[in-house]
Design a protein around this motif. Structure first.
Motif, PDB file in Angstrom:
ATOM      1  N   PRO A  90       0.562  -1.265  -0.013  1.00  0.00           N
ATOM      2  CA  PRO A  90      -0.074  -0.028  -0.055  1.00  0.00           C
ATOM      3  C   PRO A  90       0.832   1.323   0.044  1.00  0.00           C
ATOM      4  O   PRO A  90       0.435   2.142  -0.147  1.00  0.00           O
ATOM      5  CB  PRO A  90      -0.629  -0.228   1.263  1.00  0.00           C
ATOM      6  N   ARG A  91       2.284   1.006   0.151  1.00  0.00           N
ATOM      7  CA  ARG A  91       3.009   2.382  -0.018  1.00  0.00           C
ATOM      8  C   ARG A  91       2.806   3.000  -1.237  1.00  0.00           C
ATOM      9  O   ARG A  91       3.248   4.300  -1.310  1.00  0.00           O
ATOM     10  CB  ARG A  91       4.452   1.938   0.480  1.00  0.00           C
ATOM     11  N   ARG A 119      -9.116  -1.868  -2.693  1.00  0.00           N
ATOM     12  CA  ARG A 119      -9.310  -0.684  -1.799  1.00  0.00           C
ATOM     13  C   ARG A 119      -8.066   0.195  -2.219  1.00  0.00           C
ATOM     14  O   ARG A 119      -8.149   1.414  -2.410  1.00  0.00           O
ATOM     15  CB  ARG A 119      -9.220  -1.078  -0.474  1.00  0.00           C
ATOM     16  N   VAL A 120      -6.801  -0.362  -2.565  1.00  0.00           N
ATOM     17  CA  VAL A 120      -5.717   0.297  -2.884  1.00  0.00           C
ATOM     18  C   VAL A 120      -5.982   0.797  -4.345  1.00  0.00           C
ATOM     19  O   VAL A 120      -5.580   2.010  -4.668  1.00  0.00           O
ATOM     20  CB  VAL A 120      -4.387  -0.219  -2.788  1.00  0.00           C
ATOM     21  N   LEU A 121      -6.385   0.261  -5.173  1.00  0.00           N
ATOM     22  CA  LEU A 121      -6.764   0.590  -6.517  1.00  0.00           C
ATOM     23  C   LEU A 121      -7.655   1.844  -6.387  1.00  0.00           C
ATOM     24  O   LEU A 121      -7.459   3.004  -7.087  1.00  0.00           O
ATOM     25  CB  LEU A 121      -7.394  -0.480  -7.372  1.00  0.00           C
ATOM     26  N   LEU A 142      -6.899   5.556  -7.753  1.00  0.00           N
ATOM     27  CA  LEU A 142      -7.728   6.102  -8.779  1.00  0.00           C
ATOM     28  C   LEU A 142      -8.293   7.502  -8.346  1.00  0.00           C
ATOM     29  O   LEU A 142      -8.226   8.629  -9.048  1.00  0.00           O
ATOM     30  CB  LEU A 142      -8.765   5.177  -9.239  1.00  0.00           C
ATOM     31  N   SER A 143      -8.964   7.593  -7.018  1.00  0.00           N
ATOM     32  CA  SER A 143      -9.337   8.546  -6.429  1.00  0.00           C
ATOM     33  C   SER A 143      -8.095  10.022  -6.423  1.00  0.00           C
ATOM     34  O   SER A 143      -8.553  11.209  -6.595  1.00  0.00           O
ATOM     35  CB  SER A 143      -9.801   8.461  -5.005  1.00  0.00           C
ATOM     36  N   TRP A 144      -6.770   9.509  -6.144  1.00  0.00           N
ATOM     37  CA  TRP A 144      -5.639  10.309  -5.993  1.00  0.00           C
ATOM     38  C   TRP A 144      -5.547  11.057  -7.260  1.00  0.00           C
ATOM     39  O   TRP A 144      -5.198  11.966  -7.449  1.00  0.00           O
ATOM     40  CB  TRP A 144      -4.463   9.577  -5.432  1.00  0.00           C
TER      41      TRP A 144
END
Length: 222
Positions: free
Chosen positions: A40-41, A79-81, A85-87
């Motif tokens: 997740p980093r 969740r990481v994806l 994508l939100s970022w």
């Protein structure tokens, strides 16, 4: 990310994409992997880049996000994806995101929708002129004078070779002539070419399928 002390250092650019965006892609590679061994980093890396205006971020996305969403990792990949994508959608910093992938069929469709990236390029196997340039680069890197070699013949003999395969031709030929206490010649290079089965032959069906996918969907680049 930039190395300490790199600010203000003049840079030379090679490929058309590097010229267009003003960055060296080999300077900014950020290899990450999300699935199946989630790291997740990647989000922290992206947000860290955003805090330094003007820094580019390159991701090898099919290695980072391919096949996410399985039950293998308890949904962490999904969740990481979603967070990444939100970022991408909401970031405010001056960040240029470059994503590369060899296996586009493994990418989540969210990455390929219109507007996610400004443009999608397809980089095919190098053409004749590019193969000459690749030979010139790898010969010079190994203290060989490119002018001593018939680059036109070498380029013609390596039709369908990737840049990495051309590099390995040079390396293998150097090992061969070193063992024989001889100098590198066109014949030694051509012998290695003849002994090499490039991916365009070994995986011809897959490459043709990729070309069919790219036709009409992407902008050709070299």
């Amino acid at each position: 990310m930039r190395e300490p002390g790199r600010q203000g250092r003049p840079r030379k650019f090679g490929s058309p994409l590097e010229v267009a965006v003003g960055i060296r892609l080999d300077d900014v590679d950020v290899p990450v992997r999300i699935h199946p061994h989630v790291d997740p980093r990647v989000i922290a890396q992206a947000q860290g880049v955003e805090r330094v205006d003007g820094d580019p971020l390159e991701l090898r996305i099919e290695k980072a996000f391919a096949e996410s969403g399985g039950s293998e990792d308890g949904g962490v990949s999904t969740r990481v994806l979603g967070t990444f994508l939100s970022w991408m959608q909401e970031r405010r910093g001056d960040v240029f995101v470059v994503a590369t992938a060899n296996a586009v069929e493994r990418l989540p469709p969210e990455f390929l929708r219109k507007g996610r990236f400004d443009e999608v390029f397809f980089v095919d196997l190098p053409d004749d002129e590019t193969r000459r340039a690749i030979f010139r680069i790898h010969l010079a890197r190994r203290n060989q004078l490119p002018e001593r070699f018939d680059l036109a013949a070498l380029a013609a003999a390596t039709e369908g070779f990737s840049g990495a395969e051309i590099e390995q031709v040079v390396i293998a030929a150097l090992y061969t002539v070193f063992a024989a206490s001889a100098d590198l010649t066109d014949d030694a290079l051509l012998a290695e070419v003849a002994a090499t089965r490039p991916l365009s032959v070994v995986a011809a069906e897959r490459i043709q399928a990729l070309r069919r996918w790219a036709a009409g969907r992407t902008v050709p680049a070299s």
